[in-house]
Design an enzyme around this catalytic site. Structure first.
Site, mmCIF file in Angstrom:
data_model
loop_
_atom_site.group_PDB
_atom_site.id
_atom_site.type_symbol
_atom_site.label_atom_id
_atom_site.label_comp_id
_atom_site.label_asym_id
_atom_site.label_seq_id
_atom_site.Cartn_x
_atom_site.Cartn_y
_atom_site.Cartn_z
ATOM 1 N N ARG A 1 11.922 65.851 -151.802
ATOM 2 C CA ARG A 1 10.904 65.134 -152.577
ATOM 3 C C ARG A 1 9.506 65.604 -152.233
ATOM 4 O O ARG A 1 8.522 64.938 -152.531
ATOM 5 C CB ARG A 1 11.006 63.632 -152.337
ATOM 6 C CG ARG A 1 10.861 63.222 -150.895
ATOM 7 C CD ARG A 1 11.359 61.809 -150.708
ATOM 8 N NE ARG A 1 11.472 61.491 -149.309
ATOM 9 C CZ ARG A 1 10.766 60.542 -148.703
ATOM 10 N NH1 ARG A 1 9.898 59.837 -149.374
ATOM 11 N NH2 ARG A 1 10.943 60.292 -147.430
ATOM 12 N N GLY B 1 13.693 61.819 -155.507
ATOM 13 C CA GLY B 1 12.502 62.604 -155.261
ATOM 14 C C GLY B 1 11.211 61.815 -155.206
ATOM 15 O O GLY B 1 10.131 62.396 -155.063
ATOM 16 N N ASP C 1 14.964 69.724 -138.768
ATOM 17 C CA ASP C 1 14.228 69.956 -140.010
ATOM 18 C C ASP C 1 12.908 69.185 -140.034
ATOM 19 O O ASP C 1 12.116 69.347 -140.968
ATOM 20 C CB ASP C 1 15.078 69.580 -141.229
ATOM 21 C CG ASP C 1 15.541 68.133 -141.207
ATOM 22 O OD1 ASP C 1 16.260 67.766 -140.263
ATOM 23 O OD2 ASP C 1 15.180 67.366 -142.124
ATOM 24 N N ASN C 2 12.659 68.381 -138.999
ATOM 25 C CA ASN C 2 11.397 67.655 -138.880
ATOM 26 C C ASN C 2 10.543 68.185 -137.733
ATOM 27 O O ASN C 2 9.684 67.469 -137.218
ATOM 28 C CB ASN C 2 11.655 66.163 -138.673
ATOM 29 C CG ASN C 2 12.288 65.506 -139.882
ATOM 30 O OD1 ASN C 2 12.119 65.969 -141.001
ATOM 31 N ND2 ASN C 2 13.019 64.428 -139.669
#
Length: 524
Positions: A104, A137, A273-274
């Site tokens: 998103r 999203g 992924d963060n």
């Protein structure tokens, strides 16, 4: 609105998804997919950062124009923008999750300001992308406001972070189950514009390693070094250049997490992924601020069982995440020992950075380690703060007001949450204050200099969960004044601000267990 100048190296120099249609799918052999933001019904500017606008070369008239809300709400583009969503994977809660990607978030482009600095502009909540999986999203005002607020607050606290330019309401509602308890409800929608030199994260490299796409992995690494680490690009040997780059990523991450521990920030969802490749705080989801000191506290309801991402575990999780990045880049480095040395350097840099920050927080001229020295002094303090249910921010801030020659608990009174628990630790805490006072006096520094240094690293104002929730409650009712007042206070978190004492108060009892003030989910 004045024009921004764009130089979109990411889309120019890296391979794109050949499929143009916006539908959910696995994306192979590409670093991104071109995708347009989905227009919203009634974009309206709710809040903006004057500091970030200034960095980009925008003035207040630009930001308050109808065109600004249209563009940064997702209803149009400026000349030079080339929107895309990035492809990446990640380890989530310790397990490989496969392809994730910008589900998103849509990057509008890379803006070059008057000083030649590169700033990526990214809309979060701008509609579905090929990586949206089962989601819509979109983002709600609740989470978007929290990200906008904390991005700017962290910057003013001196913590490496992505920034936020604007918060735009969509005029639409988004259905979310905030606590994942089977009670979804419509909430106001919003789009936040995030700003950073780069939004590349560990997972961008992991996805290609997991698929054996080594040529693409190699290409992305070299691109990242050339664009985002230009000081390393002159190294002629490719393997040596990549190792030096990984070492720098480890060092930046170490310093970042030490800062989190200094101010009492808990990320809440430290998946790979963060994790920013630049060592920035990125992806403000179910984050939280430690009120009463508790190393085992996590703000994330999803993490409530295992507490993997609890406050005290963050340095170790960052190290684990770096191991996963090392595993990902090994196929194009092919040397184990240099990667292991960089990982060992992470621990050394974190420990030295953390101790130096703790030295300043405690008002010490130097750190004398060991169980009988300052390591033991800090360990005893942490145990007492947890046992006594003591507010972390207020304790450290008011410690500067304690007379080291004749310490009492009086300057610290507002930091205690429970009189019974205070009584249980009072004698030990007084003994600790005497030991601390002796250390301080032994340094021989002037009291004014010591207090000034302590107040430079111990914030009085932090974006406590309940303060953010009060701003959310007001904003959902159409009143942005609470957010504006809070943001203004957080611009000077280390300064006493007469008349704004309520923003420094410890968590009130009504907020102890209220959703949004205690724990949150990933739902946004």
């Amino acid at each position: 609105m004045r024009a921004l100048r764009f130089d979109n190296r990411f889309v120019r120099e890296l391979p794109a998804d050949p499929e143009a249609e916006n539908h959910v799918r696995p994306v192979h052999g590409a670093c991104y997919s071109r995708v347009m933001p989905t227009p919203v019904r009634a974009p309206r500017l709710l809040a903006w950062s004057r500091e970030v606008a200034h960095i980009l070369g925008l003035e207040e008239a630009d930001v308050r124009s109808a065109e600004f809300a249209r563009v940064f709400g997702g209803n149009g583009l400026l000349p030079g923008m080339e929107p895309y969503a990035a492809c990446y994977g990640g380890h989530q809660f310790g397990n490989w999750a496969g392809q994730l990607g910008d589900g998103r978030a849509i990057t509008l482009g890379e803006s070059i300001n008057a000083r030649g600095e590169r700033w990526e502009l990214q809309l979060k909540g701008a509609g579905p992308t090929p990586y949206s999986r089962f989601a819509d999203g979109r983002a709600v005002l609740r989470s978007s406001l929290r990200e906008f607020l904390c991005s700017e607050a962290m910057h003013h606290l001196g913590v490496p972070t992505t920034r936020a330019l604007s918060l735009v309401g969509t005029g639409e509602t988004v259905v979310r189950d905030m606590l994942y308890d089977g009670n979804p409800r419509p909430e106001p929608g919003a789009v936040v514009c995030r700003v950073a030199p780069s939004f590349i994260r560990f997972g961008n490299f992991e996805i290609f390693a997991s698929r054996g796409e080594e040529a693409l992995l190699e290409r992305l690494i070299d691109f990242t070094i050339a664009r985002d680490f230009p000081e390393l690009a002159a190294e002629p040997d490719a393997a040596a250049r990549r190792i030096r780059w990984f070492d720098e990523v480890c060092r930046r991450t170490a310093v970042l997490v030490a800062h989190w521990m200094r101010v009492g920030f808990v990320h809440g969802v430290m998946n790979t992924d963060n994790m920013s490749i630049l060592g920035l705080t990125i992806d403000y989801g179910p984050y939280g601020w430690v009120d009463d000191f508790d190393p085992d506290w996590t703000p994330n309801t999803t993490d409530a069982g295992g507490r993997r991402y609890r406050f005290g575990n963050q340095p170790f999780i960052a190290h684990w995440n770096l191991w996963q990045l090392a595993n990902a880049i090994y196929p194009v480095v092919r040397e184990v020992e240099p990667l292991e040395r960089a990982l060992a350097a992470y621990a050394d840099v974190h420990d030295s950075s953390y101790r130096d920050m703790m030295r300043a927080k405690l008002g010490l001229a130097e750190w004398r380690g060991g169980e009988e020295g300052d390591d033991g002094l800090l360990e005893r303090l942490h145990r007492l703060l947890a046992a006594g249910e003591v507010d972390m921010s207020l304790f450290f801030r008011r410690l500067a007001d304690v007379d080291p020659a004749a310490p009492t608990l009086e300057p610290l009174a507002e930091a205690f949450y429970d009189p019974t628990r205070r009584a249980a630790v009072e004698a030990e805490l007084l003994a600790w204050l005497r030991a601390h006072g002796a250390r301080v006096l032994g340094d021989g520094r002037l009291a004014a200099a010591r207090r000034a240094e302590m107040n430079r690293v111990n914030p009085l104002y932090v974006p406590r969960n309940y303060l953010a929730q009060q701003a959310i409650d007001a904003a959902e009712g159409g009143d942005m004044s609470e957010l504006e007042a809070l943001l203004e206070v957080l611009r000077r978190p280390y300064d006493e601000q007469p008349g704004r004492e309520r923003f420094a108060a410890r968590r009130p009892d009504w907020a102890r267990d209220r959703p949004g003030c205690s724990m949150l989910s990933c739902s946004s």
